[in-house]
Motif scaffolding. Structure first.
Motif, PDB file in Angstrom:
ATOM      1  N   GLN A 270       0.834  -1.206   0.000  1.00  0.00           N
ATOM      2  CA  GLN A 270       0.000   0.000   0.000  1.00  0.00           C
ATOM      3  C   GLN A 270       0.874   1.264   0.000  1.00  0.00           C
ATOM      4  O   GLN A 270       0.528   2.266  -0.619  1.00  0.00           O
ATOM      5  CB  GLN A 270      -1.023  -0.006   1.144  1.00  0.00           C
ATOM      6  CG  GLN A 270      -0.461  -0.084   2.535  1.00  0.00           C
ATOM      7  CD  GLN A 270      -1.500   0.290   3.610  1.00  0.00           C
ATOM      8  OE1 GLN A 270      -2.668   0.546   3.314  1.00  0.00           O
ATOM      9  NE2 GLN A 270      -1.056   0.329   4.861  1.00  0.00           N
ATOM     10  N   GLN A 271       2.025   1.204   0.646  1.00  0.00           N
ATOM     11  CA  GLN A 271       2.932   2.358   0.611  1.00  0.00           C
ATOM     12  C   GLN A 271       3.449   2.603  -0.808  1.00  0.00           C
ATOM     13  O   GLN A 271       3.503   3.739  -1.275  1.00  0.00           O
ATOM     14  CB  GLN A 271       4.111   2.146   1.564  1.00  0.00           C
ATOM     15  CG  GLN A 271       3.776   2.409   3.036  1.00  0.00           C
ATOM     16  CD  GLN A 271       4.928   2.076   3.961  1.00  0.00           C
ATOM     17  OE1 GLN A 271       5.644   1.096   3.755  1.00  0.00           O
ATOM     18  NE2 GLN A 271       5.124   2.889   4.984  1.00  0.00           N
ATOM     19  N   GLY A 294      -3.928   8.568   6.087  1.00  0.00           N
ATOM     20  CA  GLY A 294      -3.444   7.266   6.519  1.00  0.00           C
ATOM     21  C   GLY A 294      -3.680   7.108   7.988  1.00  0.00           C
ATOM     22  O   GLY A 294      -3.377   8.013   8.765  1.00  0.00           O
ATOM     23  N   SER A 298       0.351   4.003   9.921  1.00  0.00           N
ATOM     24  CA  SER A 298       0.261   3.374   8.598  1.00  0.00           C
ATOM     25  C   SER A 298       1.503   3.625   7.760  1.00  0.00           C
ATOM     26  O   SER A 298       1.608   3.155   6.640  1.00  0.00           O
ATOM     27  CB  SER A 298      -0.983   3.887   7.866  1.00  0.00           C
ATOM     28  OG  SER A 298      -0.903   5.282   7.680  1.00  0.00           O
ATOM     29  N   LYS A 300       3.008   6.869   7.104  1.00  0.00           N
ATOM     30  CA  LYS A 300       3.000   8.115   6.336  1.00  0.00           C
ATOM     31  C   LYS A 300       4.387   8.751   6.324  1.00  0.00           C
ATOM     32  O   LYS A 300       4.852   9.221   5.292  1.00  0.00           O
ATOM     33  CB  LYS A 300       1.999   9.122   6.936  1.00  0.00           C
ATOM     34  CG  LYS A 300       0.550   8.704   6.789  1.00  0.00           C
ATOM     35  CD  LYS A 300      -0.404   9.793   7.275  1.00  0.00           C
ATOM     36  CE  LYS A 300      -0.370   9.995   8.774  1.00  0.00           C
ATOM     37  NZ  LYS A 300      -0.849   8.848   9.565  1.00  0.00           N
ATOM     38  N   LEU A 447      -3.858   5.277   2.993  1.00  0.00           N
ATOM     39  CA  LEU A 447      -3.225   4.133   3.644  1.00  0.00           C
ATOM     40  C   LEU A 447      -4.222   3.661   4.701  1.00  0.00           C
ATOM     41  O   LEU A 447      -4.409   4.325   5.709  1.00  0.00           O
ATOM     42  CB  LEU A 447      -1.907   4.538   4.319  1.00  0.00           C
ATOM     43  CG  LEU A 447      -0.763   4.992   3.411  1.00  0.00           C
ATOM     44  CD1 LEU A 447       0.374   5.567   4.239  1.00  0.00           C
ATOM     45  CD2 LEU A 447      -0.252   3.825   2.565  1.00  0.00           C
ATOM     46  N   LYS A 448      -4.854   2.525   4.424  1.00  0.00           N
ATOM     47  CA  LYS A 448      -5.969   2.132   5.295  1.00  0.00           C
ATOM     48  C   LYS A 448      -5.555   1.199   6.424  1.00  0.00           C
ATOM     49  O   LYS A 448      -6.300   1.013   7.364  1.00  0.00           O
ATOM     50  CB  LYS A 448      -7.077   1.504   4.464  1.00  0.00           C
ATOM     51  CG  LYS A 448      -7.706   2.533   3.530  1.00  0.00           C
ATOM     52  CD  LYS A 448      -8.923   2.013   2.828  1.00  0.00           C
ATOM     53  CE  LYS A 448      -9.602   3.172   2.092  1.00  0.00           C
ATOM     54  NZ  LYS A 448     -10.595   2.728   1.140  1.00  0.00           N
ATOM     55  N   GLU A 449      -4.402   0.578   6.285  1.00  0.00           N
ATOM     56  CA  GLU A 449      -3.973  -0.329   7.349  1.00  0.00           C
ATOM     57  C   GLU A 449      -2.672   0.129   7.988  1.00  0.00           C
ATOM     58  O   GLU A 449      -1.883   0.831   7.371  1.00  0.00           O
ATOM     59  CB  GLU A 449      -3.749  -1.739   6.772  1.00  0.00           C
ATOM     60  CG  GLU A 449      -4.912  -2.656   6.987  1.00  0.00           C
ATOM     61  CD  GLU A 449      -5.608  -2.972   5.674  1.00  0.00           C
ATOM     62  OE1 GLU A 449      -4.910  -3.431   4.757  1.00  0.00           O
ATOM     63  OE2 GLU A 449      -6.829  -2.722   5.569  1.00  0.00           O
ATOM     64  N   ARG A 450      -2.477  -0.297   9.245  1.00  0.00           N
ATOM     65  CA  ARG A 450      -1.203  -0.047   9.890  1.00  0.00           C
ATOM     66  C   ARG A 450      -0.129  -0.941   9.264  1.00  0.00           C
ATOM     67  O   ARG A 450      -0.443  -1.999   8.713  1.00  0.00           O
ATOM     68  CB  ARG A 450      -1.312  -0.348  11.395  1.00  0.00           C
ATOM     69  CG  ARG A 450      -2.029   0.749  12.158  1.00  0.00           C
ATOM     70  CD  ARG A 450      -2.057   0.428  13.628  1.00  0.00           C
ATOM     71  NE  ARG A 450      -2.201   1.653  14.430  1.00  0.00           N
ATOM     72  CZ  ARG A 450      -2.176   1.673  15.762  1.00  0.00           C
ATOM     73  NH1 ARG A 450      -1.986   0.562  16.435  1.00  0.00           N
ATOM     74  NH2 ARG A 450      -2.301   2.801  16.422  1.00  0.00           N
ATOM     75  N   VAL A 451       1.105  -0.500   9.363  1.00  0.00           N
ATOM     76  CA  VAL A 451       2.223  -1.276   8.828  1.00  0.00           C
ATOM     77  C   VAL A 451       2.277  -2.624   9.548  1.00  0.00           C
ATOM     78  O   VAL A 451       1.974  -2.716  10.732  1.00  0.00           O
ATOM     79  CB  VAL A 451       3.545  -0.511   9.059  1.00  0.00           C
ATOM     80  CG1 VAL A 451       4.736  -1.338   8.609  1.00  0.00           C
ATOM     81  CG2 VAL A 451       3.517   0.816   8.339  1.00  0.00           C
ATOM     82  N   ASN A 453       0.423  -5.079   9.501  1.00  0.00           N
ATOM     83  CA  ASN A 453      -0.891  -5.558   9.941  1.00  0.00           C
ATOM     84  C   ASN A 453      -1.109  -5.475  11.445  1.00  0.00           C
ATOM     85  O   ASN A 453      -1.801  -6.288  12.032  1.00  0.00           O
ATOM     86  CB  ASN A 453      -1.115  -7.009   9.481  1.00  0.00           C
ATOM     87  CG  ASN A 453      -1.187  -7.056   7.964  1.00  0.00           C
ATOM     88  OD1 ASN A 453      -1.783  -6.194   7.347  1.00  0.00           O
ATOM     89  ND2 ASN A 453      -0.533  -8.046   7.387  1.00  0.00           N
TER      90      ASN A 453
END
Ligand code: ADP
Ligand code: ZN
Ligand code: ZN
Length: 804
Positions: A270-271, A294, A298, A300, A447-451, A453
């Motif tokens: 996603q990044q 984000g 996530s 950013k 960016l919808k998810e945190r890094v 997961n």
């Protein structure tokens, strides 16, 4: 004859234009737009900026410029244009706009000196006489000779001398003992000159000849690298093969800390997806504005770093704005760790001298990245490739004093000037920006998810009304207390957030209900425990704590509510084993204390961090697994249409502090209004749903982003005068605007009196009003004289962020 148009340093209506001056013979070719000069103005001599240079004037008699203040322009052409636009847009004087773009340290007339950078004997003869054995001379003592300025200018260009401003500052400029090679020896073989036996001296000279033929180098670096004694160096200095030089060491506030290089991680899919269009825009010089939404954690910041990497590859420069309170050492470390000495850091905790040093690094093109708070948006780069505004929703990006600009507005202007992209980043974008992204004015990236997961933390809402009914009168609900205990048992950390310093620590009489108010501002006084004083947060008025009620003479007068200090006391009683660090304006007012406290918490020296706004952002410590909000409602009830938005943003930010690493996070929000949509949507981390609902409210009540606002505030000691003036202004506005534009008021301002002045306001709501700024400028001009002479105060605030 040559003439200059000068913007003089008198913030007044009739001077809000350029005045013509003659350029004296000896300054022709030296004076450039953007430099400051001293000019005669009436009976006085004042400062001004050179606006333009012309060959003629329409005036019959023009006075000459008295003095040149800067050896180089302090404002670029871009800044001059920006200043003009800024003055127009924010309804302020041009001189005010221009002054706001240069560091305060040189805003006043600075003491200026010329400094030698080489041996005096290598200077042109005319300048040798000026120095005559000294290493620096005061600019004001320069001889009044023809051609002196152009000799100086040439010598400055060749780096033989430099012009320096003596910034009044407690921290003196530090210098490092350095050497520079005598240029005569640039091409020689040292064995021929020094003889074969002087092995060490030859080694030094060959090394310097090879590595530093033109630049100075600290002596320590030579002795360390070559493992030779200082004595060898002294011998070479005595032979004049090396010159001794004092190399300036910048007052780098971060100099005592080394920044470990920070390797870039592999980007997540996603990044990568989000970074691609940004890099394309940088590559193709597109002035796109991206809105990067984000969720917290996530990645950013990693996007910012990669985008800047691209900009630097291209040989361009980047500005990164972060809110003042997030400009923590942790934040700085991420940029310095990646880009090292290419980074200048600008924030308000720096002394004026330090700020000036950082600004000068940019001016001298010694750095390519500026990281800083709001005013860093004016960093004088000339090859800008990217501007980033992190946490773009933050109210602190709006300057509340003249010029009342918003950093976002400036960033976008500079982006279009330099043909470069702007990234606005946030987990909770302002509704204004989000609406623009939805309409395609900005390009939305998400960016919808945190890094890695990492899950979003679970949010528990506690109804404090029920707690009270259960007989719990403390600031801590049962649930929060239980969760705090479990962190202590597991050796994890917690942050506790209390909305504002001194939140409702007001004084009230339990007998008659009297509350202590400021005699000048009509707002409640706040009790400060350490000094046992009552203070006004608007005007600074203070008085000793009351022991008896002034109204009924009862002794049952005491402070109410919950401030950070009080919560700390209660916390220590409830959890005596907990180690607590309190962070608020009181504990962080000393320079560096903010960092020290954070560092201590990061090192595990405490279990609980208790604080105000300043801890809501940027904290990134792996052991924090609990974030608590003690009273979520305090912000909901401010007289401000953004109250819900601010509450949602704050709750989301606070939640973002918990469980950023492998340990799962939890959040506890205590509130008296658990059904409010700001709180409900914060529970589910649902920005989209919140914004949808909030947009509905805004539309119905005619607020941004559906309407634009402008606020005109009128203040004077005489209440009748205020009302009359406010009425006049309101009716002038009504008659000038198109019928679709609404003028509300005049009404009493939410704070009816500040510093003994009564305050009234008119709110303008408009969608399309092309003449708006010119009409508002008319008002500013019309009342100009009364404002200068009669203590009348009129402020015009475009897109206001505060309504006090
Ligand atoms: P945000 O600015 O959106 O809150 P950050 O950029 O601070 O997020 O990232 C959160 C954490 O994840 C940081 O500790 C960061 O170092 C780490 N991180 C970011 N991108 C990656 C990646 N691609 N791989 C591994 N870790 C990452
Ligand atoms: Zn009383
Ligand atoms: Zn007051």
């Amino acid at each position: 004859m040559m003439y200059a148009k000068v913007i003089v340093d008198v913030a007044a209506g009739q001077t809000n234009k350029a005045f013509d001056y003659r350029i004296p013979e000896e300054l022709i070719d030296l004076i450039l737009p953007g430099m400051r000069v001293i000019v005669p103005f009436g009976p006085r001599k004042i400062q001004g900026f050179i606006w333009e240079i012309t060959e003629n004037t329409e005036l019959d008699r023009v006075k000459p410029i008295s003095e040149m203040l800067d050896p180089y322009p302090v404002l670029t052409n871009e800044m001059l244009q920006l200043g003009q636009w800024l003055a127009e847009e924010t309804v302020c004087f041009l001189i005010t706009a221009l002054q706001s773009m240069i560091p305060s340290a040189i805003r006043a007339k600075p003491k200026k000196v010329l400094k030698l950078r080489i041996k005096e004997q290598y200077l042109p003869v005319s300048l040798q006489a000026v120095f005559a054995g000294k290493s620096s001379v005061d600019w004001n003592t320069l001889p009044n000779e023809k051609g002196i300025f152009s000799s100086i200018k040439q010598a400055v260009e060749k780096d033989e001398i430099e012009v320096d401003y003596l910034v009044k500052d407690k921290t003196k400029k530090k210098t490092i003992q350095s050497i520079r090679m005598n240029p005569q020896y640039r091409d020689v073989r040292f064995a021929d000159i020094l003889g074969n036996r002087a092995k060490k001296q030859i080694a030094v000279m060959e090394w310097v000849q090879m590595n530093y033929p033109d630049e100075p180098i600290p002596i320590k670096e030579v002795t360390d690298t070559l493992q030779i004694s200082k004595y060898t160096m002294q011998q070479l200095i005595a032979k004049e093969m090396l010159f001794l030089e004092e190399l300036e060491e910048y007052r780098d506030p971060y100099s005592d800390r080394s920044f470990e290089p920070d390797p870039s991680p592999e980007l997540t899919d996603q990044q990568k997806h989000v970074l691609a269009p940004v890099r394309t825009a940088v590559d193709h010089n597109q002035d796109t504005t991206f809105l990067l939404r984000g969720v917290t954690g996530s990645g950013k910041t990693e996007i910012y770093l990669r985008a800047i990497e691209k900009v630097l590859e291209k040989g361009e420069e980047a500005i990164v704005l972060v809110p003042e309170i997030s400009l923590t050492p942790q934040m700085v470390k991420r940029f310095k760790g990646r880009f090292g000495s290419k980074v200048a850091v600008l924030h308000s905790a720096l002394s004026a001298g330090e700020k000036y040093d950082e600004w000068r690094k940019i001016h001298r093109k010694e750095v390519q990245v500026a990281v800083g708070a709001r005013s860093a948006v004016f960093a004088p780069f000339e090859k800008l490739g990217l501007i980033i505004i992190d946490e773009e929703h933050e109210g602190s990006y709006k300057q509340e004093d003249h010029p009342r600009y918003h950093a976002r507005h400036i960033a976008i202007w500079r982006g279009s000037y330099h043909k470069c992209p702007v990234i606005l980043g946030s987990a909770t974008p302002s509704l204004e920006s989000y609406a623009r992204a939805k309409r395609g004015v900005y390009e939305l990236l998400e960016l919808k998810e945190r890094v890695n997961n990492i899950a979003m933390p679970e949010v528990n809402i506690v109804d404090m009304r029920k707690e009270l009914r259960k007989g719990n009168r403390s600031a801590f609900s049962e649930l929060l207390l239980q969760k705090l205990k479990s962190r202590l048992d597991r050796n994890e950390q917690a942050v506790l957030f209390l909305n504002r310093r001194g939140y409702s620590t007001f004084v009230m009489c339990r007998n008659c209900g009297y509350t202590a108010e400021c005699p000048h501002c009509e707002i409640t006084l706040t009790y400060h425990h350490t000094q046992r004083k009552l203070k006004c947060h608007y005007c600074g008025y203070e008085e000793p704590m009351l022991t008896t009620c002034p109204a009924c003479e009862s002794e049952h007068i005491r402070f109410f509510g919950t401030g950070t200090q009080k919560v700390e006391e209660e916390l220590t009683k409830l959890l005596p084993e907990a180690r607590v660090i309190r962070m608020d304006v009181d504990t962080t007012s000393k320079k560096g204390s903010h960092e020290r406290l954070l560092q201590a918490f990061g090192n595990g020296e405490a279990d609980i961090l208790l604080g105000t706004q300043m801890i809501a952002k940027g904290l990134d410590f792996p052991k924090i697994t609990l974030a608590g909000v003690l009273a979520a409602d305090t912000m909901l009830h401010l007289p401000d249409f953004r109250a819900s938005e601010r509450t949602f943003q704050l709750l989301t930010q606070v939640s973002g502090r918990a469980g950023r690493d492998k340990l799962t996070g939890e959040v506890v929000i205590q509130t008296y209004t658990p059904d409010h949509y700001s709180i409900e949507h914060a529970k589910t981390h649902d920005y989209e749903a919140f914004s949808l609902e909030e947009m509905g409210h805004r539309k119905r009540s005619g607020y941004p982003p559906y309407y634009y606002l402008a606020l005109v505030t009128i203040a004077h000691e005489d209440v009748v005068k205020v009302m009359q003036t406010a009425e006049k202004i309101a009716s002038f506005l009504r008659s000038s605007f198109s019928p679709q534009t609404k003028v509300l008021g005049p009404t009493v301002s939410p704070i009816a009196r500040i510093k003994d002045r009564y305050r009234y306001q008119c709110m303008i709501k408009y969608r399309n009003e092309p003449d708006l700024t010119s009409i508002l400028n008319k008002i500013a001009n019309r009342y100009q004289k009364e404002m200068a002479t009669d203590k009348l105060f009129i402020s015009i605030d475009m897109n206001p962020q505060m309504f006090m």
